[in-house]
Design an enzyme around this catalytic site. Structure first.
Site, mmCIF file in Angstrom:
data_model
loop_
_atom_site.group_PDB
_atom_site.id
_atom_site.type_symbol
_atom_site.label_atom_id
_atom_site.label_comp_id
_atom_site.label_asym_id
_atom_site.label_seq_id
_atom_site.Cartn_x
_atom_site.Cartn_y
_atom_site.Cartn_z
ATOM 1 N N LYS A 205 0.858 -1.204 0.000
ATOM 2 C CA LYS A 205 0.000 0.000 0.000
ATOM 3 C C LYS A 205 0.887 1.245 0.000
ATOM 4 C CE LYS A 205 -1.770 2.867 2.618
ATOM 5 N NZ LYS A 205 -1.662 4.166 1.925
ATOM 6 N N GLY A 258 6.915 4.760 8.414
ATOM 7 C CA GLY A 258 6.118 5.976 8.538
ATOM 8 C C GLY A 258 6.316 6.576 9.919
ATOM 9 N N SER A 259 5.314 7.284 10.370
ATOM 10 C CA SER A 259 5.445 8.006 11.634
ATOM 11 C C SER A 259 5.368 7.042 12.826
ATOM 12 C CB SER A 259 4.331 9.044 11.752
ATOM 13 O OG SER A 259 3.078 8.404 11.677
ATOM 14 N N THR A 260 5.972 7.445 13.926
ATOM 15 C CA THR A 260 5.927 6.640 15.154
ATOM 16 C C THR A 260 4.481 6.505 15.637
ATOM 17 O OG1 THR A 260 8.187 7.147 15.754
ATOM 18 C CG2 THR A 260 6.716 6.598 17.569
ATOM 19 N N GLU A 261 3.724 7.576 15.474
ATOM 20 C CA GLU A 261 2.314 7.576 15.897
ATOM 21 C C GLU A 261 1.537 6.461 15.173
ATOM 22 O OE1 GLU A 261 0.661 11.225 14.601
ATOM 23 O OE2 GLU A 261 -1.333 10.787 15.409
ATOM 24 N N GLY A 263 2.912 3.958 13.598
ATOM 25 C CA GLY A 263 3.574 2.685 13.940
ATOM 26 C C GLY A 263 2.926 2.033 15.156
ATOM 27 N N GLU A 280 9.803 0.906 10.656
ATOM 28 C CA GLU A 280 10.881 1.891 10.486
ATOM 29 C C GLU A 280 10.210 3.246 10.676
ATOM 30 O OE1 GLU A 280 12.884 4.637 9.184
ATOM 31 O OE2 GLU A 280 12.970 3.747 7.178
ATOM 32 N N CYS A 315 13.567 10.427 7.704
ATOM 33 C CA CYS A 315 13.400 10.047 9.100
ATOM 34 C C CYS A 315 14.725 10.173 9.857
ATOM 35 C CB CYS A 315 12.836 8.643 9.200
ATOM 36 S SG CYS A 315 13.605 7.525 8.038
ATOM 37 N N GLU A 412 9.823 15.361 15.962
ATOM 38 C CA GLU A 412 10.217 15.237 14.565
ATOM 39 C C GLU A 412 9.416 16.229 13.728
ATOM 40 O OE1 GLU A 412 9.220 11.551 12.437
ATOM 41 O OE2 GLU A 412 11.216 11.685 11.538
HETATM 42 P P1 ADP Z 1 2.949 10.874 7.555
HETATM 43 O O1 ADP Z 1 2.351 11.316 8.853
HETATM 44 O O2 ADP Z 1 4.309 11.357 7.355
HETATM 45 O O3 ADP Z 1 2.052 11.046 6.358
HETATM 46 P P2 ADP Z 1 2.118 8.259 8.105
HETATM 47 O O4 ADP Z 1 2.759 7.435 9.158
HETATM 48 O O5 ADP Z 1 0.804 8.868 8.395
HETATM 49 O O6 ADP Z 1 3.168 9.320 7.685
HETATM 50 O O7 ADP Z 1 1.967 7.422 6.776
HETATM 51 C C1 ADP Z 1 2.822 6.411 6.327
HETATM 52 C C2 ADP Z 1 1.995 5.320 5.663
HETATM 53 O O8 ADP Z 1 1.100 4.799 6.643
HETATM 54 C C3 ADP Z 1 1.124 5.775 4.504
HETATM 55 O O9 ADP Z 1 1.082 4.773 3.506
HETATM 56 C C4 ADP Z 1 -0.235 5.938 5.144
HETATM 57 O O10 ADP Z 1 -1.299 5.793 4.238
HETATM 58 C C5 ADP Z 1 -0.221 4.803 6.135
HETATM 59 N N1 ADP Z 1 -1.147 4.946 7.273
HETATM 60 C C6 ADP Z 1 -1.585 6.080 7.873
HETATM 61 N N2 ADP Z 1 -2.447 5.806 8.869
HETATM 62 C C7 ADP Z 1 -2.555 4.456 8.925
HETATM 63 C C8 ADP Z 1 -3.279 3.540 9.752
HETATM 64 N N3 ADP Z 1 -4.084 3.970 10.739
HETATM 65 N N4 ADP Z 1 -3.135 2.216 9.518
HETATM 66 C C9 ADP Z 1 -2.328 1.769 8.550
HETATM 67 N N5 ADP Z 1 -1.625 2.571 7.730
HETATM 68 C C10 ADP Z 1 -1.730 3.897 7.908
#
Ligand code: ADP
Length: 508
Positions: A205, A258-261, A263, A280, A315, A412
């Site tokens: 995805k 992606g983001s720690t949040e 993650g 990561e 990151c 960050e």
């Molecule tokens: P940023 O905040 O920098 O956009 P994210 O961590 O939100 O980074 O996004 C990284 C990836 O995680 C993207 O492919 C995004 O669509 C996906 N993503 C965002 N929210 C969720 C979630 N609740 N569950 C699974 N994947 C998600």
């Protein structure tokens, strides 16, 4: 928010080849077929250089993820499927071919990446695209080297009995891969390369901000001969498609960048079937310059690039710059000069060194941090504003006089914003560097090799760069300590995370 209205964006032209791909109706790749989302809905993809809509992508959701997971599962569970009967050598050649095809289409991929993400096309050409190809070439070699061990065993409760015991390494199964928007093609490569080398099936995805190159990569995978259903690509939102993939009971592992949040949400979602998880995540990396650095001019250039490369949307960006007191003023002046000289513009302009941020959302996030820094009392040495009213441009920004509890030091930002602070001795700077919830990367600049090693050993970070920064290689593992992640990408380390170990014991 301050806006520099004198900033003008030049007109740029898209090549006919890239335009032809953009004009093509975008579909998800499921079981080898290009299909619309089940709902028929799509979402807009924006050009970050001017905010215009450049494309539409299918808004995949749970139903599309179900179809993609089923396709992957069907392949994985069928022992007579060509993917499972293929020899490791054949699999290696197929993966090598993906790398070759990426290089054959390098210009087009770099251009699409630049239009979609905003990064300079010249950077995508020398970094993103060749690194992606190299990752597949590197992983191709591993396909024939996924080995187990023979294990001499003792079995104390069976005296005199003889056994032959060995381990094999088997693919984990169906892998859900969720990737970010900062290096869209390269992050797809980091994820797909090891999954394929070890014989897994995948549902990928891409990030909703930048889905385009992953779809072009899908075409390349087909051209290379990856069998139908082995790699499925579903575009869509994180909260819908991403969440459905992370929670899916038929997915054996989720690999997320992606983001720690988010993650943390992935970990929660994965708990339902206890799927394996690798993450990561974010960082707030310290970059430490000692006064005995070998060449101050090169060090300043290196520290500027550590934060400003990819517009700070890395990151591992060196966003906390620590400078030994005696040379602090000189380094601050040098970084400020470097920041002012960076030529901003649309990614497709030949002279652009820094493009726009990826999205309106990131623009708000980064400018909010710039404002927060100023309101908290830090001194903005240069930058601190939005550039122009079109597109998502911000000026490369340097803060000083910040205290360690300010949000610009602790959180960050994911933009071209660095905070410089002085330090006086090694113990102090090790402690301050480690005082973070993150532990992704760190930089050290000194010509005292013993001090460099001693400091590197004490830093709680997955990567330590000494007298360099942002050096990536397919052979070099990358990942984080603490809240920067679980597991490693690249190198042979990643292969462990895409395989299960099976112990086989034969009574003789
Ligand atoms: P940023 O905040 O920098 O956009 P994210 O961590 O939100 O980074 O996004 C990284 C990836 O995680 C993207 O492919 C995004 O669509 C996906 N993503 C965002 N929210 C969720 C979630 N609740 N569950 C699974 N994947 C998600």
């Amino acid at each position: 928010m301050t806006i520099d209205t004198t900033f003008q964006i030049p007109e740029v032209e898209i090549s006919p080849k890239a335009q032809a791909f953009l004009d093509k109706s975008k579909k998800c790749l499921i079981d080898g077929k290009w299909v619309d989302s089940a709902s028929g809905k799509g979402f807009s993809v924006f050009n970050p250089a001017n905010g215009s809509i450049i494309d539409m992508a299918p808004a995949g959701d749970k139903e599309d993820i179900d179809a993609a997971v089923n396709a992957a599962r069907k392949v994985f569970d069928d022992p007579s499927h060509s993917w499972n009967t293929m020899t490791p050598s054949e699999r290696g050649k197929l993966i090598w071919k993906i790398g070759d095809l990426i290089l054959d289409n390098a210009d087009e991929l770099a251009e699409i990446e630049s239009i979609d993400n905003g990064k300079p096309m010249a950077v995508a050409k020398v970094a993103d695209v060749p690194l992606s190809a190299d990752l597949f070439h590197y992983m191709a070699g591993w396909a024939t080297k996924i080995e187990g061990n023979t294990i001499p065993i003792s079995v104390p409760y069976a005296p005199g009995a003889k056994f032959h015991a060995f381990t094999t390494r088997e693919p984990v199964g169906v892998i859900g891969q969720i990737i970010p928007w900062n290096f869209p093609l390269l992050m797809a490569a980091w994820k797909l390369g090891p999954a394929l080398a070890t014989g897994n099936c995948v549902v990928l995805k891409p990030a909703e901000q930048t889905p385009i190159t992953a779809l072009r990569l899908g075409e390349i995978l087909q051209e290379a001969g990856v069998p139908d259903g082995v790699v499925n690509i579903v575009t869509g939102m994180g909260e819908t498609a991403g969440a459905a993939l992370a929670a899916h009971d038929e997915v054996d592992k989720v690999a997320f960048t992606g983001s720690t949040e988010v993650g943390k949400m992935i970990v929660q979602a994965a708990a339902g079937n206890l799927k394996k998880v690798t993450l990561e995540l974010g960082g707030k990396s310290p970059n430490i310059i000692f006064k005995d650095t070998a060449n101050l001019e090169q060090t300043i250039a290196g520290a500027a690039s550590a934060i400003f490369f990819n517009h700070g949307q890395c990151c591992c960006a060196g966003s906390r710059l620590y400078v030994e007191k005696d040379i602090y003023g000189e380094v601050v002046d040098g970084i400020a000069d470097a920041a002012k000289q960076i030529k901003l513009g649309p990614g497709l302009a030949n002279d652009t060194e820094m493009g726009p941020l990826v999205s309106d959302e990131q623009l708000c996030r980064v400018t909010d941090y710039m404002n927060a820094g100023q309101e908290a009392g830090a001194t903005c040495v240069t930058g601190g504003s939005r550039l122009g009213e079109q597109g998502y441009f911000v000026s490369p920004t340097l803060f000083k006089d910040a205290s360690e509890d300010m949000s610009i030091v602790r959180e960050e930002i994911f933009g071209p914003v660095v905070v410089a602070s002085p330090f006086e001795d090694v113990e102090e700077i090790i402690e301050r560097s480690n005082d973070s919830t993150y532990g992704l990367a760190a930089g050290i600049w000194t010509k005292d090799i013993a001090k460099a090693h001693r400091t590197a050993a004490r830093l709680r970070a997955g990567t330590v760069w000494i007298n360099c920064y942002n050096i990536f290689d397919s052979a070099l593992p990358f990942g984080g300590y603490k809240q920067s992640g679980w597991g490693r990408e690249m190198g042979h380390e990643v292969l462990d995370l895409y395989t299960e170990t099976k112990a086989v014991c034969i009574g003789l």
